[in-house]
Scaffold this active site. Structure first.
Site, PDB file in Angstrom:
ATOM      1  N   HIS A 135      45.857  36.561  52.694  1.00 12.95           N
ATOM      2  CA  HIS A 135      45.076  37.322  51.709  1.00 12.95           C
ATOM      3  C   HIS A 135      45.471  38.808  51.726  1.00 12.95           C
ATOM      4  CE1 HIS A 135      41.783  36.414  48.970  1.00 12.95           C
ATOM      5  NE2 HIS A 135      41.300  37.630  49.167  1.00 12.95           N
ATOM      6  N   ARG A 162      46.303  34.344  41.938  1.00 13.71           N
ATOM      7  CA  ARG A 162      47.366  34.318  40.929  1.00 13.71           C
ATOM      8  C   ARG A 162      48.742  34.430  41.585  1.00 13.71           C
ATOM      9  NH1 ARG A 162      43.407  37.483  38.534  1.00 13.71           N
ATOM     10  NH2 ARG A 162      44.405  39.423  39.209  1.00 13.71           N
ATOM     11  N   GLY A 200      49.543  33.609  44.635  1.00 13.42           N
ATOM     12  CA  GLY A 200      49.819  32.368  45.358  1.00 13.42           C
ATOM     13  C   GLY A 200      50.326  31.277  44.444  1.00 13.42           C
TER      14      GLY A 200
END
Length: 216
Positions: free
Chosen positions: A52, A60, A62
């Site tokens: 993260h 998006r 990822g």
């Protein structure tokens, strides 16, 4: 690959950078990490979401990583397999199986979910491509029947390259002169193949059939 099993993103000096470096190595070094490309894509997607790294846009990004991995590994010639639709339509299950890996190390359910997403999307994309090819061939026949249109195959190819065409798309490679290009596009509007839109004085020509297929 080092897996971050914590729900919150990693904190601490250099931790995020180290985890991203490990992820890049996992993706790019197939000798050290000889994993099937589909499984590698699924595992990398989880790891990216677990890291993260951004305040916003991790989901998006990822999903872009998914298509990048499949293209880079040679499973796709072009980045046309968009898993986003499946993930959005099965969002609750997506978050559940993500949490399953983070909380319980339940990789099988996560991998099964992602492989199902690929299978579903591949079938959907295959059907769309066939519909686009059928529409292209049918429209090319109509254009070819216009006896005054020169090079109907090239004109058809131009209007199927993208949903919206402009005059310059037909002139920039000298396929047609400007007046000829404008005349041909307007004729396709009269035939109902294209729809002409005017924005800020510029004319845009929408391929109705192609847009309809892509929008589904």
């Amino acid at each position: 690959m080092q897996v971050n099993r914590c729900t919150p993103p990693p904190r601490g000096a250099g931790i995020l950078e180290a985890k991203l470096a490990n992820l890049c190595a996992f993706l790019n070094d197939d000798r050290q990490y000889p994993v099937d490309p589909l499984l590698k894509m699924a595992m990398a997607h989880f790891q990216f979401e677990a890291i993260h790294p951004f305040r916003d846009g991790n989901g998006r990004t990822g999903r872009v990583v998914n298509i990048h991995v499949l293209t880079q590994k040679g499973l796709l010639d072009y980045p046309i397999l968009y898993l986003s639709r499946y993930i959005v339509e099965h969002k609750e299950e997506y978050y559940n199986v993500l949490a399953g890996v983070s909380q319980r190390g339940d990789w099988p359910k996560w991998l099964s979910y992602m492989l199902q997403a690929v299978a579903y999307t591949a079938q959907l994309t295959y059907e769309k491509i066939n519909r686009i090819l059928q529409a292209r061939d049918a429209i090319q026949e109509v254009i070819a029947s216009q006896t005054t249109v020169r090079r109907p195959d090239q004109l058809t190819q131009k209007i199927f390259t993208q949903p919206v065409t402009r005059v310059r798309h037909l002139t920039e490679d000298r396929t047609y002169a400007e007046n000829t290009a404008r005349d041909y596009l307007n004729r396709l509007v009269e035939l109902g193949i294209l729809a002409r839109k005017t924005l800020s004085g510029n004319h845009y020509y929408l391929n109705r059939e192609l847009y309809s297929i892509l929008a589904e």
